[in-house]
Design a protein around this motif. Structure first.
Motif, short mmCIF file in Angstrom:
data_model
loop_
_atom_site.label_atom_id
_atom_site.label_comp_id
_atom_site.label_asym_id
_atom_site.label_seq_id
_atom_site.Cartn_x
_atom_site.Cartn_y
_atom_site.Cartn_z
N GLY A 1 33.92 66.44 61.98
CA GLY A 1 34.34 65.06 61.70
C GLY A 1 33.25 64.04 62.00
O GLY A 1 33.50 62.84 62.02
N ILE B 1 33.57 59.95 61.25
CA ILE B 1 33.53 59.04 62.40
C ILE B 1 32.32 58.12 62.30
O ILE B 1 32.41 56.91 62.55
N VAL C 1 31.12 65.51 68.92
CA VAL C 1 32.37 65.68 68.20
C VAL C 1 32.54 67.15 67.87
O VAL C 1 31.65 67.77 67.28
N ALA D 1 35.57 70.68 67.24
CA ALA D 1 36.91 71.16 66.91
C ALA D 1 36.81 72.68 66.82
O ALA D 1 35.70 73.21 66.71
N LEU E 1 34.40 64.66 72.16
CA LEU E 1 35.63 64.30 71.45
C LEU E 1 36.08 65.53 70.65
O LEU E 1 35.46 65.88 69.65
N ASP E 2 37.14 66.19 71.13
CA ASP E 2 37.67 67.36 70.42
C ASP E 2 38.71 66.87 69.43
O ASP E 2 39.76 66.36 69.82
N THR E 3 38.39 67.01 68.13
CA THR E 3 39.27 66.47 67.08
C THR E 3 40.24 67.51 66.53
O THR E 3 40.92 67.24 65.54
N LEU F 1 43.54 65.99 66.31
CA LEU F 1 43.56 64.55 66.02
C LEU F 1 43.54 64.31 64.52
O LEU F 1 42.85 65.02 63.78
N GLU G 1 43.12 58.84 64.42
CA GLU G 1 43.07 58.99 65.88
C GLU G 1 41.65 59.26 66.36
O GLU G 1 41.20 58.72 67.37
N ALA G 2 40.94 60.11 65.61
CA ALA G 2 39.56 60.43 65.99
C ALA G 2 38.67 59.19 65.90
O ALA G 2 37.85 58.92 66.78
#
Ligand code: CDP
Ligand code: CDP
Length: 203
Positions: free
Chosen positions: A14, A18, A124, A126, A179-181, A184, A188-189
């Motif tokens: 992401g 972002i 970032v 996931a 930031l673990d998406t 999300l 939200e991310a």
């Protein structure tokens, strides 16, 4: 005055989504540094030597057709292992980061190597399965025929190559906010990332 936001992480975490939102919100310029490696990878697929391609890269190369294909992504991650290729791309990225009015750069080594003094660093990430699912949906939308299993294998192969290389491996900078998406939504991310940048702007 310059204000650099460094956004790193693995494929399809992401970062780009972002980065574009942060750049839009604050009026910063945005550079997707993956495009530099993709452009070099594409030139290599066309028969050029990797280092010549990196040294000869021009801004128009970043707008070439087909840079988003899985073949070019794999070629990019292969040329990205070469320390000389990486070195040849440093000045362009640092000049972009220092432009007045603020800049967001996303990639793998922005917070660790390219801009170690960035005002904000985000890592970032996931899970591989979530990232592969996202990339798979994108590719179906773009008419590529790969299966989910192939996309997952591609994501894992690039993760492995990006994390294990000696030159600028993919890893969070010690001062990066992770930031673990995985769980999300995009909104939200983006909100979480904007909160981190807003706080740093005020500091
Ligand atoms: O969009 P996606 O995250 O799938 O890939 P990308 O950001 O376009 O990057 C393609 C490849 O370029 C990555 O797998 C990395 O090997 C390499 N890359 C890098 O080594 N350093 C960067 N700063 C950006 C990309
Ligand atoms: O730049 P990077 O390869 O890290 O990822 P991206 O291109 O920003 O995002 C990959 C795909 O995941 C895009 O299709 C996004 O719309 C989607 N995405 C998502 O579904 N949920 C998020 N929280 C972030 C991105």
């Amino acid at each position: 005055m310059s204000f650099t936001v460094a956004i790193d992480g693995p494929a399809a975490a992401g970062k780009g989504t972002i980065s574009r939102a942060v750049a839009d919100h604050f009026g910063f310029a945005h550079l997707d540094t993956g495009l530099l490696y993709r452009a070099v990878g594409k030139r290599v697929l066309d028969g050029e030597a990797a280092l010549d391609a990196a040294r000869g890269l021009v801004a128009e190369d970043l707008e070439a057709e087909g840079l988003r294909s899985p073949e070019v992504a794999q070629a990019a991650s292969r040329v990205a292992v070469d320390a000389d290729v990486r070195e040849a791309l440093v000045d362009f990225q640092r000049a972009f980061a220092m432009r007045s009015g603020g800049a967001v750069l996303d990639g793998r080594d922005i917070g660790t190597v390219i801009c170690p003094d960035a005002a904000v660093k985000l890592f970032v990430t996931a899970s591989p399965e979530v990232r592969a699912e996202r990339r798979y949906r994108e590719q179906v939308g773009n008419g590529h025929a790969a299966s989910y299993a192939e996309v997952l294998a591609d994501v894992r192969a690039r993760d492995e190559r990006d994390e294990s290389r000696a030159a600028a491996p993919l890893k969070p900078a010690p001062d990066a906010v992770t930031l673990d998406t995985s769980h999300l939504s995009i909104d939200e991310a983006v909100a979480a990332a904007l909160a981190v940048v807003t706080k740093a702007r005020g500091a």
